[in-house]
Design an enzyme around this catalytic site. Structure first.
Site, short mmCIF file in Angstrom:
data_model
loop_
_atom_site.label_atom_id
_atom_site.label_comp_id
_atom_site.label_asym_id
_atom_site.label_seq_id
_atom_site.Cartn_x
_atom_site.Cartn_y
_atom_site.Cartn_z
N GLN A 46 0.85 -1.19 0.00
CA GLN A 46 0.00 0.00 0.00
C GLN A 46 0.89 1.24 0.00
O GLN A 46 2.01 1.22 0.50
CB GLN A 46 -0.87 0.05 1.25
CG GLN A 46 -1.89 -1.06 1.35
CD GLN A 46 -2.69 -1.01 2.65
OE1 GLN A 46 -2.16 -0.71 3.72
NE2 GLN A 46 -3.97 -1.30 2.55
N HIS A 62 2.14 3.19 16.38
CA HIS A 62 1.48 2.00 15.85
C HIS A 62 2.48 1.00 15.27
O HIS A 62 3.52 1.41 14.76
CB HIS A 62 0.52 2.33 14.70
CG HIS A 62 -0.31 3.53 14.90
ND1 HIS A 62 -0.31 4.57 14.01
CD2 HIS A 62 -1.18 3.87 15.87
CE1 HIS A 62 -1.16 5.50 14.42
NE2 HIS A 62 -1.69 5.11 15.55
N LYS A 72 7.79 0.03 6.63
CA LYS A 72 7.30 1.32 6.16
C LYS A 72 8.48 2.10 5.58
O LYS A 72 9.61 1.97 6.05
CB LYS A 72 6.66 2.13 7.29
CG LYS A 72 5.38 1.54 7.83
CD LYS A 72 4.78 2.39 8.93
CE LYS A 72 3.50 1.77 9.46
NZ LYS A 72 2.99 2.50 10.63
N HIS A 119 5.74 3.09 15.13
CA HIS A 119 6.01 4.30 14.37
C HIS A 119 4.99 5.38 14.70
O HIS A 119 3.81 5.09 14.90
CB HIS A 119 5.94 3.99 12.87
CG HIS A 119 5.99 5.20 12.02
ND1 HIS A 119 4.88 5.68 11.35
CD2 HIS A 119 6.99 6.05 11.76
CE1 HIS A 119 5.23 6.78 10.70
NE2 HIS A 119 6.50 7.03 10.92
N TYR A 132 3.82 7.42 2.53
CA TYR A 132 4.60 6.26 2.96
C TYR A 132 4.14 4.98 2.29
O TYR A 132 2.97 4.74 2.09
CB TYR A 132 4.67 6.12 4.47
CG TYR A 132 3.40 6.13 5.25
CD1 TYR A 132 2.90 4.95 5.80
CD2 TYR A 132 2.72 7.32 5.49
CE1 TYR A 132 1.74 4.96 6.55
CE2 TYR A 132 1.56 7.34 6.25
CZ TYR A 132 1.08 6.14 6.77
OH TYR A 132 -0.07 6.15 7.52
#
Length: 183
Positions: A46, A62, A72, A119, A132
Site C-alpha cells: 500500500q 502503531h 514502512k 512508528h 509512505y
C-alpha cells in the site's frame, strides 16, 4: 540513494542523490534492487498519504504483529515532521529503544522502518503532508500501539501535542501489555 543505518539495526535514513541541471534536479526515490542490496524488504502493498492541518498534530505510535507485520518507508513531501520509531523486536539488542529524525520537504530524507517497529510522527508545520509505502496490508486485528507519552519510552516530542485521535489516546500503557506476545 544513500542508505545510513540508524542506531536501531535494520532501520535506515535514506537520502536522495540529486542530479541537478539547468531545469532543476532528478533523483531516484525508490529502487527495489537497492533496497535488496542493503538487506531491506522492497515490498509495497500500500501507499498512504497523510495530510495534517496543524503543527503539533501527532499520529502514533502503531505497529502490526505477524502474520501482518509491516515495513514502512516514510517521506515528508510538504512541510516538516518529527518521525519516531521504537524497536519492538523482543530479541533485538535495541529492544524498546527509540530513534527520531526530522523529515522535511526541503531535506528530502526518508526513513525505512523494519517489521515490528512502532512508528509515529508529529507535524512540525501547518499543512504537513507525508507519503509512505507499506509492505503489508492494514490488518486491524494485528495492529498494536502505545500512547505517544508512555513513560516507558520517554520520547521527547518537539512541540506540544495539539491534535491526536481518540484511538491514539486510548492505547494501554506499555507496562500493562509488556507481557503479551508480539508474535
Amino acid at each position: 540513494m544513500q542508505f545510513t543505518e540508524t542506531k536501531l539495526k535494520g532501520a535506515f535514513v535514506v537520502d536522495l542523490e540529486l542530479k541537478p541541471d539547468h531545469r532543476g534536479a532528478f533523483a531516484r526515490a525508490f529502487c527495489a534492487k537497492e533496497f535488496e542490496d542493503h538487506g531491506l524488504k522492497p515490498i509495497v502493498a500500500q501507499i498512504n498519504l497523510s495530510f495534517n492541518h496543524k503543527a503539533g498534530t501527532l499520529r502514533g505510535m502503531h505497529y502490526q504483529i505477524p502474520p501482518a507485520s509491516e515495513t514502512k518507508f516514510i517521506r515528508c513531501i510538504r512541510g516538516a515532521i518529527y518521525d519516531v520509531i521504537v524497536d519492538m523486536r523482543p530479541h533485538s539488542p535495541t529492544y524498546l529503544q527509540h530513534f527520531g529524525i526530522e523529515l522535511t520537504a526541503d531535506n528530502r530524507r526518508a526513513l525505512y522502518i523494519p517489521e515490528l517497529f512502532a512508528h509515529g510522527y508529529q507535524a512540525l508545520t501547518d499543512e504537513a503532508e507525508v507519503i509512505y509505502q507499506v509492505g503489508e496490508f492494514y490488518t486491524p486485528g494485528c495492529e498494536r500501539g502505545f500512547r505517544y507519552d508512555d513513560p516507558a519510552f520517554q520520547i521527547e516530542w518537539r512541540l506540544p501535542v495539539t491534535e491526536i485521535s481518540e484511538k491514539d489516546l486510548s492505547w494501554e500503557p506499555f507496562e500493562a501489555i509488556a507481557g503479551a506476545s508480539i508474535t
